[in-house]
Design a protein around this motif. Structure first.
Motif, short mmCIF file in Angstrom:
data_model
loop_
_atom_site.label_atom_id
_atom_site.label_comp_id
_atom_site.label_asym_id
_atom_site.label_seq_id
_atom_site.Cartn_x
_atom_site.Cartn_y
_atom_site.Cartn_z
N TYR A 80 0.68 -1.19 0.24
CA TYR A 80 -0.14 -0.08 0.07
C TYR A 80 0.87 0.98 0.12
O TYR A 80 2.11 1.39 0.41
N TYR A 134 -3.03 0.74 -3.88
CA TYR A 134 -2.77 -0.57 -3.22
C TYR A 134 -2.44 -1.71 -4.28
O TYR A 134 -3.07 -1.48 -5.46
N ALA A 161 -3.00 -5.73 -4.15
CA ALA A 161 -3.33 -6.90 -3.69
C ALA A 161 -2.32 -8.09 -3.68
O ALA A 161 -2.20 -8.93 -2.55
N THR A 175 0.89 -6.00 4.25
CA THR A 175 0.16 -6.98 4.96
C THR A 175 0.20 -8.47 4.28
O THR A 175 0.19 -8.43 2.90
N VAL A 176 -0.16 -9.46 5.21
CA VAL A 176 -0.17 -10.85 4.58
C VAL A 176 -1.65 -10.91 3.79
O VAL A 176 -2.48 -9.90 3.98
N ALA A 177 -1.87 -11.63 2.83
CA ALA A 177 -3.12 -11.74 2.06
C ALA A 177 -3.88 -13.02 2.65
O ALA A 177 -3.57 -14.02 3.31
N GLY A 178 -5.24 -12.62 2.57
CA GLY A 178 -6.12 -13.64 2.81
C GLY A 178 -6.83 -13.55 4.24
O GLY A 178 -6.01 -13.03 5.25
N GLY A 179 -7.77 -13.99 4.69
CA GLY A 179 -8.35 -13.83 5.89
C GLY A 179 -8.96 -12.30 6.40
O GLY A 179 -8.55 -11.31 5.75
N PRO A 180 -9.69 -12.25 7.16
CA PRO A 180 -10.11 -11.06 7.57
C PRO A 180 -9.02 -10.08 8.58
O PRO A 180 -9.42 -8.81 8.75
N VAL A 181 -8.03 -10.56 8.92
CA VAL A 181 -7.13 -9.72 9.82
C VAL A 181 -6.40 -8.94 8.92
O VAL A 181 -5.63 -9.39 8.04
N VAL A 182 -6.05 -7.83 9.55
CA VAL A 182 -5.64 -6.48 8.50
C VAL A 182 -4.45 -6.02 9.68
O VAL A 182 -4.57 -5.21 10.21
N GLU A 183 -3.26 -6.72 9.50
CA GLU A 183 -2.31 -6.16 10.56
C GLU A 183 -1.20 -5.53 9.45
O GLU A 183 -0.48 -6.47 8.71
N GLN A 184 -1.09 -4.25 9.38
CA GLN A 184 -0.18 -3.63 8.35
C GLN A 184 1.16 -3.45 9.06
O GLN A 184 1.22 -3.02 10.26
N TYR A 193 -13.62 -6.53 12.57
CA TYR A 193 -12.65 -6.40 13.85
C TYR A 193 -12.55 -5.02 13.94
O TYR A 193 -12.48 -4.10 13.32
N TYR A 242 -9.28 -2.46 15.40
CA TYR A 242 -7.85 -2.57 15.50
C TYR A 242 -7.44 -1.27 15.86
O TYR A 242 -8.16 -0.28 15.94
N TYR A 288 -4.00 1.13 16.37
CA TYR A 288 -2.52 1.38 15.70
C TYR A 288 -1.98 2.59 16.35
O TYR A 288 -2.79 3.29 17.24
N TYR A 313 1.18 -1.15 14.70
CA TYR A 313 0.16 -2.21 15.05
C TYR A 313 0.28 -2.26 16.64
O TYR A 313 1.25 -2.74 17.15
N HIS A 365 -5.77 -6.02 18.08
CA HIS A 365 -6.91 -6.20 17.41
C HIS A 365 -7.96 -7.35 18.18
O HIS A 365 -7.47 -8.29 18.97
N PRO A 385 -11.93 -2.00 9.82
CA PRO A 385 -11.66 -2.18 8.64
C PRO A 385 -13.06 -2.79 8.06
O PRO A 385 -13.64 -3.74 8.89
N THR A 429 -12.25 -7.79 2.02
CA THR A 429 -10.86 -8.51 2.20
C THR A 429 -10.09 -8.34 0.99
O THR A 429 -8.84 -8.65 1.35
N GLY A 430 -10.66 -8.31 -0.11
CA GLY A 430 -9.50 -7.96 -1.36
C GLY A 430 -8.81 -6.97 -1.05
O GLY A 430 -7.88 -6.96 -1.47
N ARG A 451 -8.60 -4.71 2.00
CA ARG A 451 -7.80 -4.96 3.24
C ARG A 451 -7.00 -3.54 3.63
O ARG A 451 -5.89 -3.87 4.18
N LEU A 463 -6.86 0.28 5.33
CA LEU A 463 -6.84 0.80 6.84
C LEU A 463 -7.34 2.13 6.53
O LEU A 463 -6.69 2.99 5.66
#
Lengths: 114, 112
Positions: free
Chosen positions: A33, A48, A50, A94-103, B32, B34, B36, B46, B49, B91, B95-96, B98, B100
């Motif tokens: 991003y 961004y 993906a 950030t890692v791809a996939g899933g709902p978690v968004v830790e950047q 969720y 989060y 920061y 971060y 969360h 957020p 999910t595509g 993703r 913030l």
């Protein structure tokens, strides 16, 4: 393990000049991003990516272009800089996939356009 | 992203707990919360969360109300290095993308 690196750290441009901000990550993350942060404000998403080979516009894409060169690198180009683009620019991954968004954010590039 | 509301600024004495509130009344069931923080114009960092249960890690605790419309970030023993802007973010379920959305956050000043 450097995480997310950005170059340059500081840059001063004259109106109309062009430049490319570089971002690289060694975290093997798929998503990258570019954000900008104006004084006293929160971050706003510019573009961004993906995954490698894909890019999409964020909230404030006008005046910018991006290139996802490979999985590690994501560059932001200003073709004709304007004073309104004076800001601090942050790259994140950030890692791809899933709902978690830790950047994970880089240290930023401080750009002044005169 | 669900809209969040945070106080503009807060003070806390060094060594005391800092409790930072956030309202997110439009949060959806699968979104969720989060947190920061951004120290002196560095890149955001971060913190923690959560979805519905309270969470704790080495940096902080997150308390989410049962109706999930608000949450509180707790720094149990604030130090001067915790002086920063704290962002509460919810957020969207996209999910595509993703990404913030950062609002203005809460500027926490830890006083000696």
């Amino acid at each position: 393990n450097a995480g997310v690196t950005q170059t340059p750290k500081f840059q001063v441009l004259k109106t109309g000049q062009s430049m490319t901000l570089q971002c690289a990550q060694d975290m093997n993350h798929n998503s990258m991003y570019w954000y900008r942060q104006d004084p006293g404000m929160g971050l706003r998403l510019i573009y961004y990516s993906a995954s490698e080979g894909t890019t999409d516009k964020g909230e404030v894409p006008n005046g910018y272009n991006v290139s996802r060169l490979n999985k590690r690198e994501f560059s932001l180009r200003l073709e004709s800089a304007a004073p309104s683009q004076t800001s601090v620019y942050f790259c994140a991954t950030t890692v791809a996939g899933g709902p978690v968004v830790e950047q994970y954010f880089g240290p930023g590039t401080r750009l002044t356009v005169t | 992203d669900a809209k969040t509301t945070q106080p503009t600024s807060m003070d806390c004495a060094e060594g005391r707990a800092a409790n930072l509130p956030c309202n997110h009344s439009t949060i959806s069931g699968n979104e969720y919360v989060y947190w920061y923080r951004q120290i002196h114009s560095q890149g955001p960092q971060y913190i923690i969360h959560g979805l519905k249960n309270n969470e704790t890690n080495e940096m902080a605790s997150l308390i989410i109300t049962e109706d999930r419309k608000s949450s509180t970030l707790i720094l149990p023993h604030a130090t001067l290095r915790d002086t920063a802007v704290y962002y509460c973010i919810v957020p969207s379920g996209d999910t595509g993308r993703r990404a913030l959305t950062f609002g203005s956050g809460t500027r926490l000043q830890v006083q000696p």
